[in-house]
Scaffold this motif. Structure first.
Motif, PDB file in Angstrom:
ATOM      1  N   ILE A  67      29.343  30.580  32.138  1.00 39.05           N
ATOM      2  CA  ILE A  67      29.146  31.920  31.252  1.00 39.05           C
ATOM      3  C   ILE A  67      30.258  31.956  30.327  1.00 39.05           C
ATOM      4  O   ILE A  67      29.951  32.495  29.346  1.00 39.05           O
ATOM      5  N   GLY A  68      31.328  31.659  30.584  1.00 32.99           N
ATOM      6  CA  GLY A  68      32.277  31.200  29.710  1.00 32.99           C
ATOM      7  C   GLY A  68      33.225  32.533  29.178  1.00 32.99           C
ATOM      8  O   GLY A  68      33.945  32.351  28.028  1.00 32.99           O
ATOM      9  N   ASN A  69      33.379  33.553  29.975  1.00 27.65           N
ATOM     10  CA  ASN A  69      34.023  34.676  29.495  1.00 27.65           C
ATOM     11  C   ASN A  69      35.415  34.825  30.277  1.00 27.65           C
ATOM     12  O   ASN A  69      35.763  35.879  30.148  1.00 27.65           O
ATOM     13  N   TYR A  70      35.940  33.842  30.720  1.00 26.53           N
ATOM     14  CA  TYR A  70      37.070  33.771  31.476  1.00 26.53           C
ATOM     15  C   TYR A  70      37.610  32.278  31.808  1.00 26.53           C
ATOM     16  O   TYR A  70      36.883  31.320  31.417  1.00 26.53           O
ATOM     17  N   ASN A  71      38.601  32.164  32.170  1.00 28.91           N
ATOM     18  CA  ASN A  71      39.419  30.999  32.167  1.00 28.91           C
ATOM     19  C   ASN A  71      39.372  30.439  33.668  1.00 28.91           C
ATOM     20  O   ASN A  71      40.129  31.161  34.523  1.00 28.91           O
ATOM     21  N   PRO A  72      38.946  29.452  34.309  1.00 33.26           N
ATOM     22  CA  PRO A  72      38.844  29.255  35.669  1.00 33.26           C
ATOM     23  C   PRO A  72      40.324  29.072  36.081  1.00 33.26           C
ATOM     24  O   PRO A  72      40.406  29.226  37.471  1.00 33.26           O
ATOM     25  N   ALA A  73      41.224  28.472  35.200  1.00 33.19           N
ATOM     26  CA  ALA A  73      42.524  28.302  35.989  1.00 33.19           C
ATOM     27  C   ALA A  73      43.117  29.715  36.270  1.00 33.19           C
ATOM     28  O   ALA A  73      44.219  29.552  36.797  1.00 33.19           O
ATOM     29  N   ASP A  74      42.706  30.770  35.764  1.00 35.62           N
ATOM     30  CA  ASP A  74      43.249  32.173  36.278  1.00 35.62           C
ATOM     31  C   ASP A  74      42.815  32.630  37.583  1.00 35.62           C
ATOM     32  O   ASP A  74      43.415  33.706  38.142  1.00 35.62           O
ATOM     33  N   ILE A  75      41.926  31.710  38.107  1.00 35.29           N
ATOM     34  CA  ILE A  75      41.489  31.913  39.505  1.00 35.29           C
ATOM     35  C   ILE A  75      42.741  31.888  40.631  1.00 35.29           C
ATOM     36  O   ILE A  75      43.112  30.709  40.784  1.00 35.29           O
ATOM     37  N   ALA A  76      42.872  32.912  41.281  1.00 34.95           N
ATOM     38  CA  ALA A  76      44.077  32.897  42.055  1.00 34.95           C
ATOM     39  C   ALA A  76      43.985  32.648  43.686  1.00 34.95           C
ATOM     40  O   ALA A  76      44.712  32.381  44.522  1.00 34.95           O
ATOM     41  N   ALA A  77      42.617  32.980  44.247  1.00 32.93           N
ATOM     42  CA  ALA A  77      42.253  33.137  45.618  1.00 32.93           C
ATOM     43  C   ALA A  77      40.720  32.996  45.655  1.00 32.93           C
ATOM     44  O   ALA A  77      40.196  33.491  44.866  1.00 32.93           O
ATOM     45  N   ILE A  78      40.392  32.732  46.861  1.00 29.46           N
ATOM     46  CA  ILE A  78      38.953  32.438  47.056  1.00 29.46           C
ATOM     47  C   ILE A  78      38.541  33.137  48.454  1.00 29.46           C
ATOM     48  O   ILE A  78      39.198  32.949  49.479  1.00 29.46           O
TER      49      ILE A  78
END
Length: 501
Positions: A67-78
């Protein structure tokens, strides 16, 4: 800071990315587009391949990234939500040994009933709050009895969400909530159930490490992080069954609060602080996501296997070319009660509210000169609402009297006809919310990672989009009484059939 939620459903995988600061979902994706099938080698059996789940989880994560509207590197927890009561078994190398026996599989009913008798009804109800029934422990016992060559190689037994966490992190953990839904947990002793483990002859080594629901269940491996374009070391900080997770996503955490869903199956889930049980185990208490030995929080779970799956079957069988919206418009042209046509939606395995009978689905009182597809469409959704009423009356007899029911605006709760039938048949207001299980799992991950100090903080911005109040439509009462009479007649016939076998 972003949070990733995974919802492992029967039909598909849904993932969402949530912004922690606002608790808003910024991207969602579902995979596959076509609903996943269920493997049924014999009548009443239901299996899926765990490897299929894992492939679909990966594809869903890559799809939401696109989708491209965020940076996956900013994901902090799952966080992970999953279909409840399933069974995945792996060997010491973490290889899956057989297809998963999923929630609606009925093969272990007799094994659970025998365990109930052998351990003792009162002992089971006092300690497990349930009969061993057709739950995960009994499914594992079935494997031990009928597939000993598989059982002898089992190193760990897992719930579906435990398996997905294992694939992400390489670690195998579980929780009190998961063990309780599998009927492995003794609530009086707050420990693994000696009664169940000893009766079935299970070694305690089969059970993974037990962690709190909101805690670290492992970190994303380097290999998987690279494959999914995520940072290595992201923690999985939340795992829960889909119904406790749905309750969490609606901020249903305290005694007296009630949530509902109507997807493939239908559920009403009410929270209590009491170690109570239904004497016939028609409704089932499990440890809620916030259960603690010193602060009991249990969820009473009323489950109807045949809800959305019944609606889908009717549409696909009678009018596969139309959409659900078109189906609902046609059904709305028919009066309440469907001109006497009634549908019993119990064709998806053994139904707990019916004492684990496999009743099958039934269409009653068809008038060849009057009834059309539209009548069957309406009668199906009314039949599902009536099944909820039948189950809710069991909950009420056990002391659960909801003043309001919270539900996400999804699946059958997208149908105004169904909502009208549900609210007026049960005479309980419904609050509808923009939410789903993947968003709840993401926010659960934020709680587990300490990004939110409390669950209330995680859901501070949650507001109902709509509140539907019941009216005084006596036509629903009349239709329900006819439906209930047909159900009781069918139950008498089925019980006599079982006795004659």
């Amino acid at each position: 800071m972003l949070l990733l939620g995974i919802d492992l459903g029967t039909s598909s995988i849904k993932v969402s990315v949530v912004e922690a600061a606002t608790q808003m979902c910024i991207a969602s994706a579902q995979y596959p587009d076509k609903e996943s099938g269920i493997i049924s080698h014999n009548l009443g059996w239901a299996e899926q391949k765990p490897e299929m789940w894992w492939e679909h989880v990966q594809q869903a994560i890559l799809k939401v990234h696109s989708i491209g509207n965020y940076n996956p590197a900013d994901i902090a927890a799952i966080g992970i939500a999953y279909q409840m009561h399933g069974m995945v078994v792996v060997d010491r190398e973490k290889n899956v040994l057989r297809d998963a026996i999923i929630w609606c599989d009925s093969r272990a009913v007799e094994i659970g009933a025998s365990a109930f008798d052998a351990i003792g009804h009162q002992q089971c109800l006092m300690h497990l709050l349930n009969s061993p029934g057709n739950f995960t422990a009994s499914k594992l016992a079935w494997v031990k009895q009928f597939e000993p060559q598989v059982f002898d190689r089992v190193d760990k037994v897992m719930l579906p969400g435990d398996y997905i966490a294992m694939k992400l992190t390489g670690e195998i953990t579980t929780s009190i909530s998961a063990l309780s839904e599998g009927i492995f947990y003794d609530f009086l002793r707050d420990s693994l159930s000696d009664d169940v483990m000893n009766h079935y002859g299970f070694n305690t080594d089969l059970i993974p490490s037990i962690n709190p629901v909101f805690s670290k269940h492992g970190e994303l491996t380097v290999e998987i992080a690279s494959k999914l374009s995520l940072k290595k070391g992201i923690p999985v900080t939340y795992k829960a069954g889909d119904q406790p997770n749905n309750a969490l996503s609606l901020n249903v955490l305290n005694p007296g609060e009630v949530a509902a869903t109507a997807g493939t199956s239908g559920v009403i889930y009410g929270v209590t602080d009491q170690l109570n049980y239904d004497h016939k185990s028609r409704i089932n208490p499990f440890a809620h996501v916030n259960y603690m030995p010193h602060e009991k929080r249990l969820g009473w779970l009323l489950c109807i296997n045949g809800t959305g799956i019944m609606n889908r079957w009717i549409k696909d069988t009678l009018s596969p070319e139309i959409t659900y919206s078109q189906m609902n418009l046609l059904a709305n042209e028919i009066p309440v009660g469907s001109d006497g046509l009634s549908v019993l939606p119990f064709g998806n395995g053994a139904e707990r509210i019916l004492n684990n009978l496999q009743l099958g689905a039934h269409i009653h009182n068809v008038d060849l000169n009057k009834h059309s597809n539209a009548h069957i469409f309406r009668a199906t959704q009314e039949g599902v609402a009536f099944a909820f009423r039948y189950g809710l009356d069991i909950m009420r007899s056990n002391g659960m009297h909801p003043n309001v029911i919270k539900a996400g605006s999804a699946n059958l709760f997208l149908s105004e006809l169904f909502i009208d039938a549900f609210v007026n048949t049960n005479q309980v207001p419904v609050e509808l919310y923009h939410n789903d299980g993947s968003v709840g799992a993401a926010l659960g991950a934020g709680i587990g990672a300490g990004i939110f100090s409390t669950p209330n903080e995680a859901f501070a911005n949650l507001r109902p989009m709509k509140i539907i109040e019941p009216g005084n439509d006596s036509a629903y009462d009349a239709a329900y009484l006819l439906w209930k009479e047909l159900l009781n007649n069918q139950l008498i016939y089925k019980e006599q059939e079982v006795l004659c076998q």
